[in-house]
Design a protein around this motif. Structure first.
Motif, short mmCIF file in Angstrom:
data_model
loop_
_atom_site.label_atom_id
_atom_site.label_comp_id
_atom_site.label_asym_id
_atom_site.label_seq_id
_atom_site.Cartn_x
_atom_site.Cartn_y
_atom_site.Cartn_z
N ASP A 1 -5.30 0.47 -8.27
CA ASP A 1 -6.23 0.46 -7.14
C ASP A 1 -5.98 1.68 -6.26
O ASP A 1 -4.83 2.01 -5.96
CB ASP A 1 -6.04 -0.81 -6.31
CG ASP A 1 -6.49 -2.06 -7.05
OD1 ASP A 1 -7.18 -1.93 -8.08
OD2 ASP A 1 -6.12 -3.16 -6.61
N LEU B 1 -1.80 -0.92 -3.90
CA LEU B 1 -2.91 -0.05 -3.55
C LEU B 1 -2.32 1.32 -3.27
O LEU B 1 -1.50 1.47 -2.36
CB LEU B 1 -3.63 -0.59 -2.31
CG LEU B 1 -4.78 0.26 -1.77
CD1 LEU B 1 -5.93 0.35 -2.78
CD2 LEU B 1 -5.29 -0.30 -0.44
N ASP C 1 -11.06 1.67 -4.82
CA ASP C 1 -11.29 0.28 -4.43
C ASP C 1 -11.45 0.12 -2.93
O ASP C 1 -11.95 -0.90 -2.46
CB ASP C 1 -10.12 -0.58 -4.91
CG ASP C 1 -9.95 -0.49 -6.41
OD1 ASP C 1 -10.54 -1.31 -7.13
OD2 ASP C 1 -9.26 0.43 -6.87
N ASN D 1 0.88 -1.16 0.00
CA ASN D 1 0.00 0.00 0.00
C ASN D 1 0.92 1.21 0.00
O ASN D 1 1.61 1.47 0.98
CB ASN D 1 -0.90 -0.02 1.23
CG ASN D 1 -1.69 1.25 1.47
OD1 ASN D 1 -2.31 1.40 2.52
ND2 ASN D 1 -1.70 2.19 0.54
#
Length: 251
Positions: free
Chosen positions: A168, A148, A189, A103
Motif C-alpha cells: 500500500d 502503508l 491507496d 505507516n
C-alpha cells in the motif's frame, strides 16, 4: 469515520520514532507513523532528521553526533532520544518488538540529495535507482507485515512499485494536485496532503479521489481545531502529534 495516525508515535507526548513511542501509541491510533532513513551501510533506522545533533538544520534530539548517513548503525542505535532512555531503533528491531499497524515514511536513502514531488519522465529512472537499494532493504525487513508506505519523493514511490505491486502506497504532498498525480501514476491507496493543501484542494478533485477509493490523511494535526477543520474539509484521517483528537473528527 475519520481515523487517527500517530505521527512518529504521537511525538507531542512520546519520544518520537522509538519503540516506546510506538507501543504507547498503539491503542490510540489506527496506524502509527514512523520515519526510516539509511545509515552508512544502508541499514534502515527509524529516525527523522539528517543528523543526530543540531547541525545543518537538524534539531539535536539525541545525545549522538553526525549525519546519520555517515554513521555506522551501532553509533546511531546507541543515541538516546530526548534524554528519555529510549534509543534510535533499527527498523528490524522496531518490527520485532511491536505489532501495531504502521505507516512507514521513506524519508531518506544514503544519497545526500533527494528531490520531492513529481519528476519529469527523464528524471524518474535515475531517482528510482538512487532509492532502490534502500527501498529493497526496507521491504525485505517488512517481509509480509502489512504497512502503508509513504514518501514525498517520487523516486521512493517508484522504487516500491518496481519491487512490489502489493504494498500500500501514499504520496505525501504540499499541493493536493501533486498527490493526485503521484497516486494515479503509482496506483496508490491513499494521499497524505498537508492540512493547508487539503484546505486549498478543489472540492471536486477531492471528491473524485475519495470516490476512487483513496484515503485522505492530513498532516500534521496538533490541535482540536485543526482536527475539526481536517474532518470538515473531507479528510478520512489525520496524522496527529497528540492522542485524543478523535473526539473532534465525527461532528
Amino acid at each position: 469515520m475519520t481515523s487517527v495516525v500517530a505521527h512518529r508515535g504521537f511525538a507531542g507526548v512520546n519520544p518520537e520514532n522509538t519503540v516506546g513511542a510506538v507501543r504507547a501509541a498503539a491503542d490510540h491510533a489506527a496506524l502509527v507513523e514512523v520515519d526510516v532513513v539509511a545509515c552508512a551501510d544502508g541499514t534502515p533506522v527509524v529516525f527523522h532528521d539528517d543528523r543526530l545533533d543540531d547541525g545543518d538544520g537538524s534539531r539535536g534530539i539525541t545525545d549522538g553526533e553526525g549525519a546519520v548517513r555517515n554513521r555506522h548503525p551501532s553509533t546511531v542505535t546507541d543515541a538516546i532520544v530526548l534524554a528519555s532512555g529510549e534509543t534510535v531503533p533499527t527498523l528490524d528491531r522496531l518490527l520485532a518488538e511491536t505489532a501495531t499497524p504502521l505507516n512507514v515514511e521513506l524519508k531518506r536513502p544514503r544519497a545526500a540529495t533527494i528531490r520531492r514531488g513529481t519528476l519529469s519522465p527523464a528524471d524518474r529512472a535515475a531517482a528510482r535507482e538512487r532509492w532502490q537499494p534502500f527501498v529493497d532493504r526496507v521491504l525485505a525487513a517488512l517481509d509480509d507485515r502489512r504497512v502503508l508506505a509513504s514518501s514525498f519523493c517520487e523516486g521512493a514511490l517508484a522504487a516500491v512499485r518496481a519491487e512490489s505491486q502489493g504494498v500500500d502506497l501514499a504520496p505525501l504532498c504540499r499541493g493536493f494536485e501533486t498527490g493526485r498525480e503521484l497516486a494515479a501514476r503509482y496506483d496508490a491507496d491513499a494521499i497524505h496532503p498537508s492540512l493547508d493543501a487539503l484546505r486549498a484542494a478543489d472540492p471536486d478533485a477531492l471528491a473524485a479521489d475519495l470516490d476512487a477509493g483513496h484515503a485522505i490523511n492530513a498532516w500534521t494535526v496538533r490541535t482540536w481545531t485543526e482536527a475539526r477543520d481536517a474532518a470538515r474539509a473531507g479528510a478520512d484521517g489525520v496524522i496527529a502529534d497528540y492522542p485524543g483528537l478523535e473526539r473532534w473528527l465525527d461532528e
